[in-house]
Scaffold this motif. Structure first.
Motif, short mmCIF file in Angstrom:
data_model
loop_
_atom_site.label_atom_id
_atom_site.label_comp_id
_atom_site.label_asym_id
_atom_site.label_seq_id
_atom_site.Cartn_x
_atom_site.Cartn_y
_atom_site.Cartn_z
N THR A 1 42.52 86.90 26.36
CA THR A 1 42.56 87.19 28.13
C THR A 1 44.09 86.90 28.43
N TRP A 2 44.56 87.69 29.21
CA TRP A 2 45.94 87.39 29.68
C TRP A 2 45.90 86.16 30.84
N GLU A 3 46.53 85.21 30.46
CA GLU A 3 46.79 84.05 31.35
C GLU A 3 48.05 83.50 31.32
N ASP B 1 50.56 80.64 33.31
CA ASP B 1 50.57 79.40 34.07
C ASP B 1 51.60 79.35 35.10
N TRP B 2 51.13 79.68 36.31
CA TRP B 2 51.89 80.18 37.53
C TRP B 2 52.68 79.12 38.01
#
Length: 494
Positions: A95-97, A99-100
């Protein structure tokens, strides 16, 4: 399937059915090319009328979520890109995650750190809250606002629903130019930009005046409006605060600072200062204007709450005393006097400056809501503004006098400032820390705004607080101030 459908009472049933099936399609519960139940079957499953389902199915087809085969029924349409999303991307590996928080720049991080609303106390039910300085909704004349909306929509409704002009709605600009002229402002060589309230206007002006290649330098009263402190810092300005006296800014201290430092701008609130409520005296206004003229420092004047002064003669804004000069930029708003929900403010200044600000406005938000502007214009054109201000001033003056009397009775050692508006500013003896006082009062069901957040440097104003009374009942004003007084007396005397 279809067992979790629940109706709510305040929306058309056909739209609720459409959105329900739409969610099932997006989530993949209903697959591409899968046949939907017939309209008769679906009406039984969802316990709604068949006509409701027919309307919902038509809406789904119009939106491209289903397709119909004549004589056979409705089917789920394939969604473009859905297969890649379902498989977690082309390589199906993860899954494309992102860390904003790690991606946020200095501006974004600072905005969070300076966000007073996120750091404030959440009032429990029944709490007496002196934190707000918003208008009292009970004073809003809804009938006149509704009439202004209907009047303007009848005249040019189709125009108001389309794009507007970055500079603003011309009838409102003309009205406000005349309004400022009545305050004594020489409008020759000046122009106006309509903004989404004071904050946007201030931010646009700062972005235009911020120096390139170095941090800016700003001078202001100390304490001052927290929103101004926040936006000055976010725009990269170093702030020098000049202490306040009973009749306004300390002019001698201001002159001493100007002699040894250079500044790009000054931010001043002379007519009803936030948070102290002090009105700058005519003598100090004259002295400030002479100093700023001598050192060629442009002034951003905040017209905060000018209409809600309860004593003394009318005092003209600084921009009025500038005459033909163009060194003052005036930012006005009716948010505290009328309705904060209409996010309308204005910037009045030199014509060439406004021309540049208009381009910045257009690049950012295209234009301020034309409907909001037109309602405000028609409301004032209908003669409602003076009537409302008179009513508001009468009620707020009564609350102001009650609050002041309660402070004098229950906080006798406290210095109280404020000549009107929607709040008072309290200075306690040096031994009282209002952050600690707030904690103590919160346990007793009373909250207020600690005054230190309005000061430039950390550690200043720790014995001050702002007390907003506009939305507090008479009974709670007295009870709340009694509690504050009782808790304050528990502090050891300095």
């Amino acid at each position: 399937m279809f067992q979790d459908f629940k109706l709510v009472s305040d929306r058309p049933v056909s739209i609720q059915v459409k959105e329900y099936v739409n969610r099932l399609i997006i989530k993949g519960v209903l697959q591409a090319d899968q046949k939907l139940p017939s309209t008769r079957e679906m009406s039984v499953l969802l316990k709604v009328s068949r006509n409701t389902v027919i309307a919902a199915y038509e809406g789904l087809e119009d939106d491209g979520f289903t397709y119909a085969i004549p004589g056979k029924g409705s089917y789920v349409a394939a969604m473009m890109g859905q297969s890649d999303v379902d498989n977690g991307g082309s390589d199906s590996s993860a899954t494309w995650e992102i860390d904003w928080k790690m991606r946020m720049n200095e501006y974004a991080v600072s905005a969070v750190d300076l966000d007073m609303m996120k750091q404030g106390i959440r009032a429990q039910k029944g709490t007496i809250s002196f934190t707000s300085i918003a208008p009292d909704e009970q004073l809003f004349d809804l009938g006149d606002v509704r009439r202004a909306f209907m009047d303007r929509m009848a005249i040019e409704g189709q125009v108001l629903l389309n794009y507007g002009y970055a500079k603003g709605y011309k009838p409102l600009i003309d009205y406000l130019m005349h309004y400022m002229e009545n305050k004594g402002v020489d409008i020759s060589g000046k122009d106006m930009l309509i903004t989404g309230g004071f904050t946007e206007g201030f931010d646009i002006v700062l972005s235009a005046l911020r120096p390139s290649g170095r941090r800016g330098a700003a001078i202001c009263e100390n304490p001052t409006h927290y929103t101004a402190i926040k936006n000055l810092k976010l725009q990269g300005f170093e702030i020098t605060g000049i202490p306040m006296e009973r009749d306004g800014i300390d002019v001698e201290r201001l002159e001493a600072v100007l002699q040894t430092n250079s500044f790009d701008l000054a931010y001043l609130t002379p007519s009803y200062h936030n948070p102290t409520g002090i009105v700058m005296s005519p003598a100090k206004r004259s002295a400030v204007m002479k100093l700023m003229t001598r050192y060629q420092i442009p002034i951003i004047e905040d017209g905060f709450n000018e209409e809600l002064r309860y004593s003394g003669a009318h005092v003209a804004p600084l921009i009025a005393s500038a005459g033909h000069g163009n060194g003052v930029i005036y930012i006005g708003s009716f948010s505290k006097v009328l309705f904060p929900g209409l996010r309308v403010g204005w910037v009045l200044g030199d014509r060439a400056l406004i021309d540049t600000l208009e381009s910045i406005k257009r690049a950012r938000t295209i234009h301020t809501s034309t409907i909001d502007q037109s309602i405000l214009y028609q409301y004032m054109l209908n003669g409602n503004f003076d009537k409302h201000v008179k009513k508001a001033r009468t009620e707020y003056k009564r609350k102001y006098e009650l609050t002041k009397a309660c402070c004098e009775a229950h906080l006798p050692e406290t210095q109280v400032s404020g000549d009107g508006g929607l709040h008072l500013f309290l200075t306690f003896p040096a031994g009282v820390n209002t952050r600690q006082l707030l904690e103590d009062c919160t346990e007793q069901g009373v909250i207020f705004t600690p005054g230190d957040r309005f000061f430039i440097q950390e550690g200043e104003g720790t014995n001050t607080l702002r007390l907003g009374f506009s939305r507090v009942t008479d009974e709670n004003i007295e009870r709340g101030i009694q509690i504050i007084g009782k808790q304050a007396r528990s502090f050891p005397k300095a």
